[in-house]
Design a protein around this motif. Structure first.
Motif, PDB file in Angstrom:
ATOM      1  N   ALA A 447     -15.278 -28.514  23.904  1.00  0.00           N
ATOM      2  CA  ALA A 447     -16.629 -27.932  23.908  1.00  0.00           C
ATOM      3  C   ALA A 447     -16.599 -26.486  23.430  1.00  0.00           C
ATOM      4  O   ALA A 447     -17.498 -26.048  22.683  1.00  0.00           O
ATOM      5  N   THR A 451     -18.655 -25.252  20.156  1.00  0.00           N
ATOM      6  CA  THR A 451     -19.761 -24.320  20.375  1.00  0.00           C
ATOM      7  C   THR A 451     -19.472 -22.926  19.833  1.00  0.00           C
ATOM      8  O   THR A 451     -20.356 -22.283  19.255  1.00  0.00           O
ATOM      9  N   GLU A 516     -20.727 -28.175  26.648  1.00  0.00           N
ATOM     10  CA  GLU A 516     -21.428 -27.647  25.467  1.00  0.00           C
ATOM     11  C   GLU A 516     -22.802 -27.099  25.839  1.00  0.00           C
ATOM     12  O   GLU A 516     -23.204 -26.008  25.424  1.00  0.00           O
TER      13      GLU A 516
END
Length: 643
Positions: A447, A451, A516
């Protein structure tokens, strides 16, 4: 070069090298999801393709007899995939109107106070483990069907469809409600300003504008129904036959997932039957991949449309432009299907009823039509709440008498009819703890990479697609992959560790997605301020972004723990045994688990009703308790954090 400048240059090189190493580590964790999907496909192909040395693909796909243990073995999967489609079709017939009406109620009619009550009830439906649904269906639902229709057994296509409909409802309601709530307020105000009442605005403006999202909700609900194993295995009768006539909802059926659940534990490894079961798993995976890819395409289209100004989607525009023609074609197709399945008279009667209803509806005053429509929506949400109350109430009332200190702290005796479930409780906690220890660092790393280190591009799309496909993979397929790869190829045997790794792979997408979302909720201005002050990217992530995102990460981890604790299919062939007096001494010994203990107790041990209900109650309390903690954490930090 002065010594100070040289020191600064060296420190800069070291910092850049550290950043590259950290970025590479997070990239490897992100690519893990794609590799897992790839490995699942490879292992299913490795064990499934040898089947076609002795059975032709045509016979496998279109043969009408599945009898792999007969004197003349047959491997035709038509009864299996027809059973899967019939049960799924029945579930969607029930769940579609209930789900859409409930979503409209929550988004358009419910007051804020009512919404805070109804939404957790819907989330509770999602939190009940599938084996508990199956247990309730086996004990209560099949008995009601048997008595109501006066048939020898209530284990039927109808029972499977009703149960799957209830299980698909949370997915349909949640996604459809989000789509309806995303329709711009101006659309409603414009419609009301032109004189339409509330129901006309919903029916003519809001629902058509949210049609793409509602379609995605139905496809995701269908995917949930196709991939379900334990519930259908326990209530559909598992006879590999095609109902005759095809619309006989009281006939037993067998699904693809049910076949894997029943036969995989008994088959000789390396036999044609063994390879045929992996062929069935491959067929199941391909069906769910198609369903999930369709849902992903529609959801991606919705996101692009919303990013471009919240206009109606192509499907909505197509329906608006050719709505009458499409509706007429759909009605004609339905009549043809009914005519072929139930005879011309049934099709004529259905057509006459539809015409009469359309004629009457066109002449009902708008105010009366609104009252009738709103009454139906109240009835739909009442049915959903009633389903939760009946399932939980039955298990609570009949399970409480079994709960005692002895039941919670002793080992089972007399095949689980007496004694307690202590090894199963501890074994479940062992499995969950190991799974979260493996999945959490990998999921967080993936994640962070998606991101913080990348922008939307081809590589990102591939990784996200891999994670989404992993999320939609049926749990029984994870079980087969764990059995083939961990238990057999790596030689771990049926063990606690093999179960922990299999569960970790299954919950990985949930951790990635929730992490996320938590990272995205941190304002970009905090990152920009940190970088402007001279911090490196990793320093910004570790000291500025992660601390406020930790509550969201914890929530995702707890939700994953709840899912892992309630799953049965992934540990069916990888980790569990039914009964043991002792806890495992090492990671490489099998372990008891509550879901598997309940499954065997309810399907193979007569005379253990009280302990069955007690085990179901403890399992629900464990999973629901975990979900409530997650909801409490989410609510606490939503109220506390302000940017």
């Amino acid at each position: 070069m002065p010594d100070d400048d040289l020191a600064l240059l060296t420190a800069g090189h070291r910092g850049a090298a550290k950043e590259r190493i950290i970025r590479s580590i997070w990239f490897l964790t992100a690519i893990f999801g794609v590799l897992t999907v790839f490995f699942i496909l490879v292992f299913l192909l490795k064990d499934g393709l040898p089947l076609f040395a002795s059975v032709s693909p045509i016979e496998f796909l279109f043969g009408e007899t599945w009898n792999p243990t007969g004197a003349d073995p047959s491997y035709g999967t038509v009864p299996l995939w027809v059973g899967t489609l019939l049960v799924t079709f029945g579930a969607m017939v029930i769940a579609t109107p209930l789900g859409i009406a409930s979503a409209i109620f929550i988004a358009e009619l419910a007051t804020p106070k009512m919404r805070t009550i109804v939404k957790p009830v819907v989330e509770l439906l999602a939190g009940i483990p599938s084996v508990v649904y199956g247990f309730f269906g086996l004990i209560v639902l099949t008995d009601v069907i048997r008595v109501r229709f006066d048939i020898p057994s209530g284990e039927t296509w109808l029972a499977g469809s009703i149960l799957l409909a209830v299980m698909a409802l949370p997915t349909i309601i949640s996604v459809a409600e989000d789509a309806i709530a995303a329709v711009p307020r101006e659309y409603r105000e414009g419609s009301m300003g032109l004189g339409a009442n509330h129901w006309q605005t919903i029916a003519k403006v809001v629902v058509p504008s949210a049609l793409s999202g509602i379609t995605a909700a139905l496809i995701l609900g269908m995917g949930r129904a196709v991939g379900e194993t334990m519930a259908v295995l326990m209530v559909t009768g598992n006879a590999a036959v095609i109902p005759d006539p095809i619309y006989d909802v009281l006939s037993p059926v067998r699904t693809l997932t049910g076949t894997l659940g029943i036969e995989m534990g008994e088959v000789a490894i390396g036999s044609t039957h063994y390879h045929a079961l992996f062929g069935v798993a491959l067929l199941l995976l391909l069906i769910t991949l198609v369903v999930n890819l369709a849902a992903m395409g529609i959801m991606g289209h919705i996101r692009r449309t919303q990013a471009g100004g919240n206009g109606p989607g192509r499907l909505s525009l197509l329906l608006q432009a050719h709505g009458r023609e499409l509706r007429s074609a759909a009605a004609l197709l339905l009549l043809v299907v009914v005519g072929l399945a139930a005879g011309p008279l049934a099709a004529v009667l259905l057509g006459a009823l539809a015409l009469g209803g359309w004629y009457a509806a066109a002449r009902i005053p708008a105010a009366h039509a609104q009252r009738a429509a709103f009454a139906l929506m109240y009835a739909a949400i009442a049915l959903v709440v009633l389903a939760v109350a009946v399932i939980l109430g039955d298990i609570l009332i009949k399970g409480l008498p079994a709960i005692s200190w002895e039941f919670l702290t002793e080992s089972p005796r007399n095949l689980g009819r007496e004694g307690g479930i202590f090894p199963a409780i501890v074994g479940t906690l062992y499995l969950v703890a190991g799974a979260i220890a493996i999945a959490l660092p990998i999921g967080m790393g993936a994640a962070i990479y998606l991101t913080e280190y990348t922008r939307e591009g081809t590589a990102t799309k591939i990784i996200r697609s891999g994670v989404d496909l992993l999320n939609g993979t049926p749990s029984i397929v994870f079980g087969l992959f764990g059995f083939s790869f961990l238990v057999l190829s790596l030689g771990f045997g049926v063990s606690l560790f093999a179960g922990q790794v299999t569960l970790a792979l299954m919950i990985l997408p949930t951790i990635i997605r929730t992490t996320e979302e938590a990272l995205r909720s941190v304002p970009a201005s905090l990152r920009e301020g940190s970088l402007a002050l001279g911090a490196t990217q990793w320093q910004t992530i570790s000291r500025v972004v992660l601390p406020p995102a930790i509550p969201g990460v914890i929530t995702g981890a707890i939700l994953s723990i709840g899912r892992a604790a309630g799953e049965t299919a992934p540990i069916l062939f990888t980790a569990t045994i039914f009964s043991s007096r002792f806890l495992p001494d090492s990671l490489f010994e099998p372990v008891m688990a509550l879901p598997y203990h309940l499954f065997i107790l309810s399907t193979n041990v007569p005379g253990a009703t009280e302990n069955q209900y007690g085990t179901a109650l403890v399992l629900i309390a464990l999973v629901v308790g975990i979900y409530l903690v997650a909801i409490a954490i989410r609510t606490h930090y939503q109220n506390k954090i302000t940017w």
